[in-house]
Design a protein around this motif. Structure first.
Motif, mmCIF file in Angstrom:
data_model
loop_
_atom_site.group_PDB
_atom_site.id
_atom_site.type_symbol
_atom_site.label_atom_id
_atom_site.label_comp_id
_atom_site.label_asym_id
_atom_site.label_seq_id
_atom_site.Cartn_x
_atom_site.Cartn_y
_atom_site.Cartn_z
ATOM 1 N N VAL A 1 33.732 26.289 38.020
ATOM 2 C CA VAL A 1 33.383 27.465 37.227
ATOM 3 C C VAL A 1 34.486 28.511 37.357
ATOM 4 O O VAL A 1 35.085 28.681 38.432
ATOM 5 C CB VAL A 1 32.032 28.050 37.695
ATOM 6 N N ASN A 2 34.755 29.224 36.264
ATOM 7 C CA ASN A 2 35.690 30.347 36.331
ATOM 8 C C ASN A 2 35.131 31.446 37.231
ATOM 9 O O ASN A 2 33.914 31.676 37.271
ATOM 10 C CB ASN A 2 35.937 30.926 34.933
ATOM 11 N N LYS A 3 36.036 32.117 37.935
ATOM 12 C CA LYS A 3 35.590 33.140 38.891
ATOM 13 C C LYS A 3 34.899 34.318 38.194
ATOM 14 O O LYS A 3 34.105 35.027 38.809
ATOM 15 C CB LYS A 3 36.762 33.636 39.734
ATOM 16 N N GLU A 4 35.181 34.533 36.889
ATOM 17 C CA GLU A 4 34.569 35.649 36.173
ATOM 18 C C GLU A 4 33.065 35.457 35.971
ATOM 19 O O GLU A 4 32.331 36.447 35.832
ATOM 20 C CB GLU A 4 35.232 35.836 34.807
ATOM 21 N N ALA B 1 45.630 29.101 44.645
ATOM 22 C CA ALA B 1 45.801 28.269 45.838
ATOM 23 C C ALA B 1 44.520 28.029 46.628
ATOM 24 O O ALA B 1 44.475 27.108 47.452
ATOM 25 C CB ALA B 1 46.843 28.903 46.762
ATOM 26 N N PHE B 2 43.471 28.827 46.380
ATOM 27 C CA PHE B 2 42.264 28.700 47.194
ATOM 28 C C PHE B 2 41.068 28.340 46.318
ATOM 29 O O PHE B 2 40.823 28.968 45.277
ATOM 30 C CB PHE B 2 41.981 30.005 47.946
ATOM 31 N N GLU B 3 40.348 27.319 46.754
ATOM 32 C CA GLU B 3 39.122 26.909 46.076
ATOM 33 C C GLU B 3 37.947 27.284 46.969
ATOM 34 O O GLU B 3 37.825 26.774 48.090
ATOM 35 C CB GLU B 3 39.144 25.399 45.821
ATOM 36 N N VAL B 4 37.096 28.178 46.493
ATOM 37 C CA VAL B 4 35.897 28.592 47.234
ATOM 38 C C VAL B 4 34.739 27.703 46.789
ATOM 39 O O VAL B 4 34.557 27.451 45.593
ATOM 40 C CB VAL B 4 35.584 30.079 46.972
ATOM 41 N N VAL C 1 40.810 30.952 43.223
ATOM 42 C CA VAL C 1 41.413 32.284 43.200
ATOM 43 C C VAL C 1 42.835 32.186 43.724
ATOM 44 O O VAL C 1 43.178 31.293 44.504
ATOM 45 C CB VAL C 1 40.610 33.291 44.060
ATOM 46 N N LYS C 2 43.670 33.125 43.295
ATOM 47 C CA LYS C 2 45.034 33.201 43.797
ATOM 48 C C LYS C 2 45.045 33.878 45.167
ATOM 49 O O LYS C 2 44.087 34.547 45.561
ATOM 50 C CB LYS C 2 45.906 33.976 42.818
ATOM 51 N N ASP C 3 46.162 33.695 45.857
ATOM 52 C CA ASP C 3 46.321 34.374 47.136
ATOM 53 C C ASP C 3 46.368 35.882 46.887
ATOM 54 O O ASP C 3 47.180 36.381 46.103
ATOM 55 C CB ASP C 3 47.616 33.903 47.803
ATOM 56 N N GLY D 1 41.824 33.779 54.909
ATOM 57 C CA GLY D 1 42.328 35.036 54.361
ATOM 58 C C GLY D 1 41.791 35.365 52.985
ATOM 59 O O GLY D 1 42.268 36.299 52.344
ATOM 60 N N VAL D 2 40.793 34.611 52.504
ATOM 61 C CA VAL D 2 40.195 34.893 51.200
ATOM 62 C C VAL D 2 39.263 36.102 51.334
ATOM 63 O O VAL D 2 38.408 36.143 52.237
ATOM 64 C CB VAL D 2 39.429 33.670 50.672
#
Length: 254
Positions: A122-125, A157-160, A179-181, A207-208
């Motif tokens: 899913v998109n983060k938005e 770079a990060f997948e939550v 999300v990006k770093d 670091g997210v």
């Protein structure tokens, strides 16, 4: 005199004072092949046949391997079986997925099943709204875990990852967003209060950061620690040597 002339020749010889030695039989010649064929001492492989020596040269080591085509298995060996194909992702087709796609459109990037586990990308938005819909409409009321994965070669770079469970239907689903770093993911604390400590751990190790988290700070490492140990670019024995020196008064041995 007449009697003497009638004597046996052997008796005559005895009378003359001597015996004729018995005739000697000629010696039996040995097998000519065995006599002529012999191996010279100290030179294994040199064979003498009659008067012309013949030298048998041993094969050079690895001659058989040299003659073998490149990539071919050794003589007598069985070819390795082909590598089996790994598990593949299949589309997750469900009324729930159709409803979410209708409601959020391209915000639902993928719906699949991998190793019998259903997931949504899913998109983060819109991920917070999707999580709320799964909780309220589909009874995924238990947040099993919240974690992250680091892909340093990706732009995001990060997948939550949120892992949800429904007691009502005995189902499990994973919801993923990237999300990006330096970007923030939406916090799930307003939906599941237990996400408070799970998101602090994700922040501590990766670091997210999470938008809307009430108390985002480290939970495992000291607050002043530099670095995030579960990032792929963080060495497995790496430490914050400055923190160790200041707070423990020793030089880090790693």
């Amino acid at each position: 005199m007449a009697d003497e002339t009638k004597r046996n020749p052997s008796e005559q010889q005895k009378a003359q004072g001597g015996e004729k030695p018995p005739a000697q039989k000629p010696p039996i010649s040995p097998d000519p092949t065995a006599a002529e064929q012999k191996i010279a001492p100290g030179k294994a492989g040199d064979v003498t046949q009659g008067k012309a020596p013949v030298t048998v040269q041993p094969s050079p080591p690895g001659a058989a391997e040299t003659a073998r085509p490149a990539g071919a298995p050794p003589a007598g060996a069985h070819a390795a079986p082909p590598k089996p194909a790994g598990p593949a992702t299949t589309p997750w087709e469900h009324e729930r997925v159709a409803r979410l796609k209708h409601q959020y459109g391209s915000g639902i990037k993928e719906a699949g099943t991998y190793l019998k586990q259903n997931f949504l990308v899913v998109n983060k938005e819109v991920v917070f709204d999707v999580l709320r819909a799964l909780r309220d409409d589909d009874k995924f009321d238990y947040l099993v875990d919240e974690t992250a994965v680091h892909y340093p070669d990706r732009d995001e770079a990060f997948e939550v990852v949120w892992i949800l469970y429904s007691f009502a239907s005995n189902e499990r689903v994973r919801v993923k967003t990237s999300v990006k770093d330096g970007e923030k993911a939406p916090s799930a604390v307003p939906l599941w209060p237990a996400a408070n400590w799970l998101e602090r751990e994700v922040y501590d190790m990766f670091g997210v950061q999470f938008e809307g988290h009430p108390d985002l700070r480290r939970i495992l490492l000291p607050d002043e620690w530099k670095g995030f140990p579960l990032r792929k670019d963080y060495g497995i024995i790496q430490q914050d040597k400055e923190w160790v020196q200041i707070n423990l008064g020793i030089e880090s041995g790693q």
